[in-house]
Design an enzyme around this catalytic site. Structure first.
Site, PDB file in Angstrom:
ATOM      1  N   GLU A 164       2.721  10.343  -0.201  1.00  0.00           N
ATOM      2  CA  GLU A 164       3.025   9.270  -1.154  1.00  0.00           C
ATOM      3  C   GLU A 164       1.808   8.370  -1.362  1.00  0.00           C
ATOM      4  O   GLU A 164       1.575   7.460  -0.569  1.00  0.00           O
ATOM      5  CB  GLU A 164       4.213   8.435  -0.634  1.00  0.00           C
ATOM      6  CG  GLU A 164       4.580   7.285  -1.562  1.00  0.00           C
ATOM      7  CD  GLU A 164       5.765   6.453  -1.071  1.00  0.00           C
ATOM      8  OE1 GLU A 164       6.212   6.640   0.078  1.00  0.00           O
ATOM      9  OE2 GLU A 164       6.230   5.606  -1.847  1.00  0.00           O
TER      10      GLU A 164
ATOM     11  N   ARG B 256      15.385  -7.627   2.070  1.00  0.00           N
ATOM     12  CA  ARG B 256      16.463  -7.209   1.156  1.00  0.00           C
ATOM     13  C   ARG B 256      17.790  -7.893   1.552  1.00  0.00           C
ATOM     14  O   ARG B 256      18.549  -8.325   0.701  1.00  0.00           O
ATOM     15  CB  ARG B 256      16.669  -5.694   1.189  1.00  0.00           C
ATOM     16  CG  ARG B 256      15.401  -4.887   1.049  1.00  0.00           C
ATOM     17  CD  ARG B 256      15.214  -4.322  -0.353  1.00  0.00           C
ATOM     18  NE  ARG B 256      14.166  -3.336  -0.361  1.00  0.00           N
ATOM     19  CZ  ARG B 256      12.858  -3.607  -0.526  1.00  0.00           C
ATOM     20  NH1 ARG B 256      12.454  -4.846  -0.717  1.00  0.00           N
ATOM     21  NH2 ARG B 256      11.961  -2.631  -0.507  1.00  0.00           N
TER      22      ARG B 256
ATOM     23  N   GLY C 232       9.438   1.913  -6.937  1.00  0.00           N
ATOM     24  CA  GLY C 232       8.343   0.944  -6.957  1.00  0.00           C
ATOM     25  C   GLY C 232       8.604  -0.444  -7.525  1.00  0.00           C
ATOM     26  O   GLY C 232       7.666  -1.160  -7.834  1.00  0.00           O
TER      27      GLY C 232
ATOM     28  N   LYS D 283       5.124  12.438  -3.659  1.00  0.00           N
ATOM     29  CA  LYS D 283       5.934  11.279  -4.061  1.00  0.00           C
ATOM     30  C   LYS D 283       5.016  10.281  -4.765  1.00  0.00           C
ATOM     31  O   LYS D 283       4.405   9.426  -4.120  1.00  0.00           O
ATOM     32  CB  LYS D 283       6.582  10.644  -2.822  1.00  0.00           C
ATOM     33  CG  LYS D 283       7.393   9.384  -3.113  1.00  0.00           C
ATOM     34  CD  LYS D 283       8.343   9.064  -1.978  1.00  0.00           C
ATOM     35  CE  LYS D 283       9.027   7.723  -2.194  1.00  0.00           C
ATOM     36  NZ  LYS D 283      10.178   7.534  -1.306  1.00  0.00           N
TER      37      LYS D 283
HETATM   38  P1  13P Z   1      11.085   2.450  -3.773  1.00  0.00           P
HETATM   39  O1  13P Z   1      11.783   3.495  -4.587  1.00  0.00           O
HETATM   40  O2  13P Z   1      11.901   1.211  -3.533  1.00  0.00           O
HETATM   41  O3  13P Z   1       9.703   2.183  -4.289  1.00  0.00           O
HETATM   42  O4  13P Z   1      10.910   3.040  -2.318  1.00  0.00           O
HETATM   43  C1  13P Z   1      10.522   4.334  -2.156  1.00  0.00           C
HETATM   44  C2  13P Z   1       9.773   4.464  -0.906  1.00  0.00           C
HETATM   45  O5  13P Z   1      10.158   5.186  -0.028  1.00  0.00           O
HETATM   46  C3  13P Z   1       8.530   3.707  -0.757  1.00  0.00           C
HETATM   47  O6  13P Z   1       7.810   4.201   0.322  1.00  0.00           O
END
Ligand code: 13P
Length: 337
Positions: A182, A38, A267, A224
């Site tokens: 997640e 990033r 995402g 998540k």
């Molecule tokens: P993003 O919202 O950038 O997908 O990241 C969320 C996250 O914690 C991924 O593990």
């Protein structure tokens, strides 16, 4: 698994606070390798101080506590101190923002299943959780990566990843830390939204079956998930309304009502898309759970760009961050900012 009534109510209270309207979670748990990407994209050298200063900027944004209930940290960050010596966790806690921690150690190639990944980090997790609790963490995150491709995800991959998520969730609850589970179905491929819907449904079905087997206390869990969306390379992109409707339908079909809340990942969606999808979903309610956010990129992109690694840009970057966080807080209420 066995939890006492006191342990259960502690987990439930933390989970509820994390999804207290109109707040959501900031995912700032990029590993050093991920934040390097990033930073590199906008020409910022990836030093420990730059990472610290960037996270400090986010955590000290004026009014951050009005829209952010908790922040997911990376192992390095939970131990870092601001330039004046104040631990970053204290800066969060003093504002009533819960520190959280990513506890998986990353997604690796899965043996025997080319193109699929399995998330590691269970070995020694009980001890690491105890340390994180001492460092001030109130909640945790584990990310499984599910890849749509020719013949994937395989049942083996879904089983292995969701089994690991359930083992992680049990350990986190034992330590008094709310698990955020997640199971991320990636949106990078050329698949249609229908395929994403089917795969997301399978992943959630597997996940809740494993959590049930393990006896994880669902009112002390946050989910998540990805949104149900066409792959980035699919020529036919769905409307925001369709994304919202299919996502809600899939969640209703596979997520028990007792889960404490749902906090989406972004995402790779743009900040505008992620906010819009969340807002529309919340106009379709009431739902059995709060639908909120736990975005990384979609909350951070404008701020990171505005900061560009320069102290002189901190205020400008914080304004950008607050604008996006506020738009998402409004979206949890089904409203435009
Ligand atoms: P993003 O919202 O950038 O997908 O990241 C969320 C996250 O914690 C991924 O593990």
């Amino acid at each position: 698994m066995h939890l006492t009534p006191t342990q259960k109510s502690h987990l439930e209270a933390t989970a509820k606070a994390l999804v207290a309207a109109p707040k959501g979670i900031l995912a700032a748990d990029e590993s050093n390798a991920t934040i390097a990407k990033r930073f590199e994209a906008i020409g910022i050298p990836n030093s420990e101080t730059a990472r610290r200063d960037y996270r400090h900027l986010l955590f000290t944004s004026p009014d951050v506590a009005k829209t952010v209930s908790g922040v997911i940290l990376y192992d390095e960050t939970i131990r870092q101190k601001a330039a004046d010596g104040t631990p970053l966790t204290k800066i969060l806690l003093d504002q009533g923002v819960f520190p959280g921690i990513k506890v998986d150690t990353g997604a690796k190639e899965m043996a025997g299943y080319p193109g699929e990944k399995i998330t590691e980090g269970l070995d020694g997790l009980r001890e690491r959780l105890a340390e994180y609790a001492k460092l001030g963490a109130r909640f945790t995150k584990w990310r499984a990566v599910i890849t749509i491709g020719a013949g994937t995800p395989t049942p083996a991959n879904l089983h292995a990843n969701t089994h690991a998520l359930a083992r992680y969730a049990a350990l986190a609850q034992e330590a008094g830390l709310v698990p955020i589970v997640e199971p991320e179905v990636l949106m990078d491929a050329d698949n249609t939204i229908q395929v994403c819907e089917a795969v997301t449904g399978q992943a959630l079905q597997n996940l809740f079956s494993e959590l049930k087997t393990m006896g994880v206390h669902l009112p002390g869990v946050l989910l998540k998930p990805n949104m149900v969306i066409a792959g980035k390379k699919c020529p036919k992109q769905a409307t925001a309304q369709e994304v919202a409707e299919r996502t809600v339908k899939t969640l209703k079909a596979h997520v028990p009502k007792t889960v404490a809340g749902i906090v989406f990942l972004s995402g790779g969606q743009t900040p505008e898309q992620a906010t819009d999808h969340l807002r529309i979903m919340n106009t379709l309610g009431p739902h059995p759970w709060v639908l909120s956010f736990s975005y990384g990129r979609a909350l951070q992109e404008p701020a990171l760009k505005a900061w560009a690694g320069k102290a002189a840009n901190v205020k400008k970057a914080q304004k950008e961050f607050q604008a996006v966080a506020n738009a998402n807080a409004q979206a949890t209420l089904g409203k435009k900012a």
